[in-house]
Design a protein around this motif. Structure first.
Motif, short mmCIF file in Angstrom:
data_model
loop_
_atom_site.label_atom_id
_atom_site.label_comp_id
_atom_site.label_asym_id
_atom_site.label_seq_id
_atom_site.Cartn_x
_atom_site.Cartn_y
_atom_site.Cartn_z
N LYS A 76 -5.17 0.21 -2.41
CA LYS A 76 -5.37 1.43 -1.62
C LYS A 76 -6.48 1.16 -0.60
O LYS A 76 -7.45 0.45 -0.89
N ILE B 251 -9.04 -3.04 1.18
CA ILE B 251 -8.31 -2.34 0.13
C ILE B 251 -8.92 -2.65 -1.23
O ILE B 251 -9.52 -3.71 -1.44
N VAL C 71 0.86 -1.18 0.00
CA VAL C 71 0.00 0.00 0.00
C VAL C 71 0.90 1.24 0.00
O VAL C 71 1.61 1.48 0.98
N GLU D 215 -0.69 -4.45 -5.54
CA GLU D 215 -0.83 -3.21 -4.78
C GLU D 215 -2.30 -2.90 -4.55
O GLU D 215 -3.18 -3.38 -5.27
#
Length: 752
Positions: free
Chosen positions: A194, A179, A163, A192
């Motif tokens: 967020k 996320i 993150v 990855e």
């Protein structure tokens, strides 16, 4: 020349054969664009949009020339996986090194071939990820000097997500978060994401529940339009609702459920007629209130089933319906669909009829109260309802007759213990006990099984589309292995070639009853069984030894039951000759969607079961965290090469005694006899042995409780333990939270 990936994709779509890189090069202008073309092709391969085959050839995923199969991948927490082909056939084993950036649940393209090391079984390699299963991941945020990462709650995902600093969005180290994935794994680079939602601290009971809800992507809030439709439904039965209904309000009728139940979808009544018994099973007429295609209907279909956690329910229908007008609450008029059945003294059904009705339940009884009457003989508990005790005793008599009849025809009864989670006022787990299951529970189960079977036979007899509850015969390979597995214990399983009759399995269960190996036999047999499911064709029900079965008795909490109610009403109209064009169109509409509905609701049922099991596992870990260092009595429930699993006697919890902690001797795993045997002492650790253990560690993230052995008393040393070596193959004891059991689910396998 500037190439676009769309040009390459269009060319491959037009070609019947896979194209060599040299052919692509010629098609787009020759050697001067080689580097540019190679870079674009490599990017397309990494993203899964095209496949690279042997000989530097390229094609689209799923093309006939690719030599691949498609399916969803299920990844074990140890790193390997299996792909179930969409086209059917044998599951394909995927070694960890061949998973190639796929994550648990993804739809993938796999190239498979027979494995030399796995005795000819299919082994494959993921060549492309076609569709990601989850765009959102729930897990725990971990901060370090290198940056933030999220460790998924779903251990089978098998990788962490990085993150970036500008995507943490206020979350702090140790919190549970959700996320949104922004980049998938490529090569050795991790995915990855967020942070889009902060759930809170993991030891908060409510955060535990919210974590499981996000993990299994459970719909847990209703759309405003759905709630508006529910609000518009009257809270009382009106005069117009009674048209063409049989009035059963003067018939003594009761509901029998658990103490915490709030949605009562079945009520029963009985009357003795000479030597026969007339039984009424009245089920909430949910189909009267839920219009096909409405928002209520669409959202109920999406959910498929209610989900029950120890402290709450995620209902299939809004509570205004599930706990209100659809619930058969006492002393209130309620609309129902009734199955009226007449049985003789041998349990044979002499006649049956089905009709729309209205009832008024005389009492909301609990299993505890019914037990006090029919088992303990204490009729004083029903002083307020003095006329009900004789009726309950008649129900007991009929239930025992039906139970005997079922067992004689071969129905399998797994009488397996289930846990009851005792929660404190703050939501913390105070105890985990084995829930009681007695004749009061069995009484209702027998009546619901009878109603389900009667409805299935009636509707299927009308030769119309229908949704069945099916249970296919066990896997022959597993059965043969299990037969050999129990032989050293002195048990036999009668088989005809690779087939087995349900009655043979029930005889084995009876033979093991009361013996140290009883759990071993029950759980071993259960692991051989296939999972019951819904189907648009009648494949029979092996576990119940039933040639025709469905789910009719829980329309408040199971969508297939709602479908059955609609089809039953149409079948009654068809039999009476009043179906009409509108009814035929509705029948055709339902029939055209039955296969899809059966598959969808079966999937939703499995998701609900996994979520329920997961939250109980969390509660179990939470409970044991405060008991590190304490000693408990228990017994060995499973043996594997890395140690033995012990179930505690005082609390319904299981943990691992790792082989490295057995300090009195060096233990070898006897793979042939599936036992842990001391080299020097010859001491054998086997299933069923009483032991005393001490809790040394609890690892919530790994879902593991660790014990050390304090003392061990061998019950029988002459027979080696018989347990498969792989941790996923031993007869594990499934631990599930206590929940209101859908009636007619069956004994021991509550979702039959």
């Amino acid at each position: 020349m500037l190439l676009h990936k769309k040009e390459i994709l269009n060319l491959l779509a037009e070609e019947p054969e896979a194209l060599h890189f040299a052919s692509l090069l010629r098609a787009f202008g020759g050697r001067h664009i080689k580097n540019e073309l190679k870079q674009i092709v490599d990017d397309l391969v990494r993203s899964g949009e095209i496949l690279r085959l042997r000989g530097n050839r390229y094609t689209l995923p799923g093309a006939d020339n690719s030599g691949t199969v498609q399916g969803s991948i299920s990844i074990h927490r140890d790193g390997y996986g299996f792909v179930k082909p969409e086209s059917g056939g044998e599951d394909i084993f995927i070694p960890g090194k061949n998973i190639n950036n796929a994550l648990h649940g993804d739809k993938v393209s796999v190239r498979a071939e027979k494995s030399r090391s796995q005795r000819g079984k299919l082994e494959g390699r993921v060549v492309a990820v076609l569709e990601r299963a989850n765009s959102r991941i729930v897990g725990r945020l971990q901060q370090s000097r290198r940056g933030a990462t999220v460790v998924p709650e779903e251990l089978r995902i098998g990788t962490f997500f990085t993150v970036p600093a500008n995507a943490v969005n206020g979350a702090v180290d140790g919190q549970q978060v959700v996320i949104e994935v922004t980049a998938w794994p490529v090569g050795g680079r991790p995915p990855e994401g967020k942070v889009v939602e902060i759930l809170g601290w993991p030891d908060d009971p409510d955060v535990e529940v919210q974590t499981v809800i996000r993990k299994f992507d459970l719909p847990h809030t209703f759309e405003p339009e759905t709630l508006a439709e529910a609000q518009a439904i009257p809270s009382q039965v009106g005069k117009n609702d009674l048209k063409d209904r049989v009035d059963l309000r003067k018939l003594p009728t009761v509901t029998i459920d658990g103490e915490t139940a709030k949605d009562f979808d079945d009520a029963v009544s009985i009357r003795q007629e000479g030597h026969n018994f007339r039984l009424w099973v009245s089920i909430a007429d949910v189909s009267h209130y839920i219009e096909p295609g409405s928002m209520l209907d669409r959202e109920a279909y999406l959910r498929g089933t209610s989900v029950y956690f120890p402290d709450r329910c995620i209902p299939m229908l809004p509570e205004r319906l599930s706990n209100g007008i659809c619930s058969l609450n006492p002393h209130l008029d309620r609309l129902t669909m009734t199955a009226e059945m007449l049985f003789d003294q041998q349990g044979r059904m002499l006649e049956s009829s089905f009709y729309s009705s209205v009832i008024k339940s005389d009492a909301r009884l609990t299993y505890t109260k019914v037990k006090q009457v029919i088992i303990d003989g204490d009729e004083k508990v029903l002083e307020e309802d003095r006329g009900l005790a004789p009726m309950l005793l008649q129900m007991k008599e009929l239930a025992l007759i039906l139970q005997t009849m079922r067992r004689q025809r071969g129905s399998i009864d797994f009488d397996l213990p289930e846990p009851e989670i005792i929660l404190g006022l703050t939501g913390q787990t105070e105890a985990i006990i084995k829930s009681e299951r007695n004749l009061a529970h069995q009484l209702i189960e027998e009546f619901m099984l009878a109603a389900n079977e009667a409805v299935a036979r009636f509707v299927s007899g009308q030769e119309m589309a229908f949704i069945y509850r099916v249970h296919e015969p066990p896997d022959p390979t597993k059965l043969t292995a299990f037969r050999d597995f129990i032989l050293p214990f002195g048990f036999t399983l009668e088989m005809q070639g690779d087939r087995v009759e349900p009655s043979a399995m029930q005889r084995l269960i009876s033979d093991a009853e009361g013996k140290p190996e009883e759990r071993l036999v029950n759980y071993g047999l259960l692991r051989c069984m296939k999972q019951a499911r819904y189907a648009a064709e009648n494949l029979k029900h092996f576990g119940l030894a039933s040639s025709c079965y469905t789910h009719f008795t829980s329309p408040i909490r199971r969508y297939p039951d709602l479908i059955v109610h609609r089809l039953l009403r149409l079948a009654l109209e068809r039999k009476a000759g009043t179906l009409g064009k509108k009814g035929q169109r509705e029948l055709d509409r339902i029939g055209s969607t039955l296969s899809e509905a059966a598959e969808h609701t079966s999937t939703r049922e499995r998701v609900a079961m996994e979520a329920e099991r997961d939250i109980v596992e969390l509660k179990k870990l939470q409970f044991m965290q405060g008991r590190i260092g304490q000693e408990f009595d228990g017994f060995i429930a499973g043996v594997a090469g890395f140690g033995c699993f012990v179930e505690l006697s005082e609390v319904f919890v299981e943990g691992l005694v790792h082989i490295s902690t057995l300090a009195d001797d060096l233990y070898n795993f006897d793979e042939q006899n599936h036992a842990l045997i001391g080299r020097r002492s010859g001491r054998t650790l086997r299933i069923g042995d009483p032991v005393r253990v001490r809790v040394v560690a609890v690892n919530p993230q790994a879902r593991r409780i660790e014990f050390v052995l304090e003392s061990h008393s061998t019950v029988r040393r002459d027979v080696a333990a018989a347990q498969p070596a792989a941790p996923e193959e031993y007869p594990r004891i499934p631990i599930r939270g206590k929940r209101p059991v859908p009636k007619g689910a069956g004994n021991g396998n509550r979702r039959r």
